[in-house]
Design a protein around this motif. Structure first.
Motif, PDB file in Angstrom:
ATOM      1  N   ALA A   1      50.993  48.671  40.341  1.00 46.66           N
ATOM      2  CA  ALA A   1      51.285  48.581  38.910  1.00 46.66           C
ATOM      3  C   ALA A   1      52.792  48.574  38.694  1.00 46.66           C
ATOM      4  O   ALA A   1      53.519  49.373  39.285  1.00 46.66           O
ATOM      5  CB  ALA A   1      50.650  49.750  38.167  1.00 46.66           C
TER       6      ALA A   1
ATOM      7  N   ALA B   1      51.877  39.565  41.675  1.00 40.80           N
ATOM      8  CA  ALA B   1      51.527  40.267  40.448  1.00 40.80           C
ATOM      9  C   ALA B   1      51.055  39.299  39.368  1.00 40.80           C
ATOM     10  O   ALA B   1      50.120  39.595  38.609  1.00 40.80           O
ATOM     11  CB  ALA B   1      52.725  41.079  39.951  1.00 40.80           C
ATOM     12  N   GLU B   2      51.683  38.132  39.289  1.00 36.81           N
ATOM     13  CA  GLU B   2      51.239  37.101  38.333  1.00 36.81           C
ATOM     14  C   GLU B   2      49.828  36.631  38.671  1.00 36.81           C
ATOM     15  O   GLU B   2      49.021  36.366  37.777  1.00 36.81           O
ATOM     16  CB  GLU B   2      52.215  35.924  38.369  1.00 36.81           C
TER      17      GLU B   2
ATOM     18  N   GLU C   1      47.399  39.144  37.342  1.00 31.86           N
ATOM     19  CA  GLU C   1      47.260  39.013  35.887  1.00 31.86           C
ATOM     20  C   GLU C   1      46.390  37.814  35.515  1.00 31.86           C
ATOM     21  O   GLU C   1      45.564  37.894  34.607  1.00 31.86           O
ATOM     22  CB  GLU C   1      48.646  38.871  35.253  1.00 31.86           C
ATOM     23  N   THR C   2      46.556  36.710  36.218  1.00 33.05           N
ATOM     24  CA  THR C   2      45.750  35.509  35.958  1.00 33.05           C
ATOM     25  C   THR C   2      44.273  35.789  36.174  1.00 33.05           C
ATOM     26  O   THR C   2      43.425  35.439  35.344  1.00 33.05           O
ATOM     27  CB  THR C   2      46.202  34.360  36.878  1.00 33.05           C
TER      28      THR C   2
ATOM     29  N   ALA D   1      42.709  38.767  36.331  1.00 33.33           N
ATOM     30  CA  ALA D   1      42.205  39.804  35.435  1.00 33.33           C
ATOM     31  C   ALA D   1      41.957  39.258  34.036  1.00 33.33           C
ATOM     32  O   ALA D   1      40.953  39.579  33.391  1.00 33.33           O
ATOM     33  CB  ALA D   1      43.179  40.977  35.395  1.00 33.33           C
ATOM     34  N   ALA D   2      42.855  38.399  33.558  1.00 29.96           N
ATOM     35  CA  ALA D   2      42.693  37.815  32.225  1.00 29.96           C
ATOM     36  C   ALA D   2      41.463  36.926  32.166  1.00 29.96           C
ATOM     37  O   ALA D   2      40.739  36.896  31.167  1.00 29.96           O
ATOM     38  CB  ALA D   2      43.939  37.016  31.860  1.00 29.96           C
TER      39      ALA D   2
ATOM     40  N   ARG E   1      40.692  44.889  33.265  1.00 25.58           N
ATOM     41  CA  ARG E   1      42.013  45.504  33.331  1.00 25.58           C
ATOM     42  C   ARG E   1      42.483  45.478  34.780  1.00 25.58           C
ATOM     43  O   ARG E   1      41.736  45.876  35.676  1.00 25.58           O
ATOM     44  CB  ARG E   1      41.927  46.938  32.827  1.00 25.58           C
ATOM     45  N   PRO E   2      43.708  45.030  35.037  1.00 20.65           N
ATOM     46  CA  PRO E   2      44.183  44.994  36.414  1.00 20.65           C
ATOM     47  C   PRO E   2      44.197  46.390  37.023  1.00 20.65           C
ATOM     48  O   PRO E   2      44.638  47.351  36.375  1.00 20.65           O
ATOM     49  CB  PRO E   2      45.612  44.440  36.300  1.00 20.65           C
TER      50      PRO E   2
END
Length: 332
Positions: A294, A301-302, A305-306, A308-309, A314-315
């Motif tokens: 985190a 990390a991107e 996020e991709t 998880a979205a 939630r990541p």
């Protein structure tokens, strides 16, 4: 099938083993298995390595040969001889690489010498050559045919289910530990369709052993296979991970292009993977999927996020191999 005897795990009655895992009420009956002598195998060229340990998983393969209509025992024997000749003469192996083979006609044959002996013993394993890194911890089953866009025959499926239940019973392997070759290597094996049937296989094998499997136990998280023309968030995540691994020429557009495949091949060559084929599978993903904490920045990390979205989750605060598999599976 040899003389009847009482085993530690169950009873062998008239050549058919009746097995039950601890805490189960049902038993799995061993299918008829033709040993190497029965199909005319050549002698192994070197000593077959047998170890006193139990395998912990089963790997399902397809032979990637034609989906023949000759379902006879003679055709099954010829298949086994052809595989052995290829493995020994072309690949330089000491014997057939897989432990067992199932023909489209539903005949089960021993592959590598002493595999059947070790299976009946229940405490030993023959070292195979069906999947690098897994040959001392798994049993490899080759299924005759190519299952990219068609299902195996009904009799092949029945024997595969029976064989997996027998192996699980003999070695104490959980039915959830049935995998495809692609889970560990950059390969399409055992084909999109047969691989997609593995949740059903786990569930049916569990049922044969008196175990009710459902949800994540049947549909285990795994490394997805990506190839040219694939599209979507999982491809985008792979593109970001490739960029994070130094392949900065890769565009982040969610499309697996020919140019991306070439970048994957360069990455595979750099990391000396077994296959340099432009397919992202069970060998390349663990090399690409860097740990993420985190608050981290960067391409990995991107990618988190991709994914998880896409799955509206939630990541996690820490992303290691298990969390990567979960995110990738949820985003497909």
């Amino acid at each position: 099938m040899g003389a009847a005897r009482v085993t530690r795990r169950g009873f062998l009655l008239g050549g058919a083993a009746l097995l039950a895992l601890p805490g189960t009420a049902l038993a799995a009956t061993a299918p008829e298995i033709a040993d190497c002598a029965a199909w005319g195998a050549r002698p192994n060229s070197r000593v077959v390595n047998v170890v006193v340990q139990r395998p912990v998983k089963i790997l399902v393969h397809h032979t990637a040969t034609p989906n023949v209509t000759d379902l006879s025992r003679g055709a099954a024997d010829a298949l086994a001889r052809g595989i052995q000749n290829f493995h020994m003469d072309r690949r330089g192996w000491l014997d057939s690489g897989q432990h067992f083979t199932i023909s489209r006609g539903g005949f089960v044959l021993e592959g590598r010498h002493r595999s059947l002996e070790a299976l009946r013993n229940g405490r030993k394993q023959v070292e195979g050559a069906h999947c690098t890194g897994q040959n001392l911890v798994s049993i490899g089953i080759e299924n005759e045919g190519t299952y990219m866009d068609t299902e195996p025959t009904g009799v092949l499926w029945d024997r595969l289910r029976e064989m997996c239940a027998y192996i699980c019973g003999q070695y104490g392997i959980a039915p959830t530990e049935i995998y495809g070759h692609r889970d560990f290597k950059d390969t399409l094996c055992p084909g999109d369709v047969l691989y997609g049937m593995l949740p059903r296989l786990r569930g049916e094998v569990g049922g044969m052993l008196g175990q009710r499997l459902e949800g994540s136990s049947v549909r285990a998280a795994s490394w997805p296979v990506l190839r040219e023309d694939d599209r979507g968030p999982v491809v985008e995540a792979a593109q970001r991970l490739l960029r994070g691994a130094g392949r900065t020429e890769v565009a982040v557009d969610g499309t697996f292009s020919a140019a991306m495949a070439e970048s994957v091949r360069v990455f595979q060559a750099e990391h000396a993977t077994e296959e340099v084929n432009g397919i992202i599978g069970g060998e390349s993903w663990p090399l690409l999927a860097a740990p993420v904490q985190a608050g981290d920045g960067g391409e990995a990390a991107e990618a988190v996020e991709t994914l998880a979205a896409t799955s509206s989750t939630r990541p996690p605060s820490r992303v290691g191999p298990e969390q990567w598999q979960q995110l990738l599976t949820a985003a497909r």
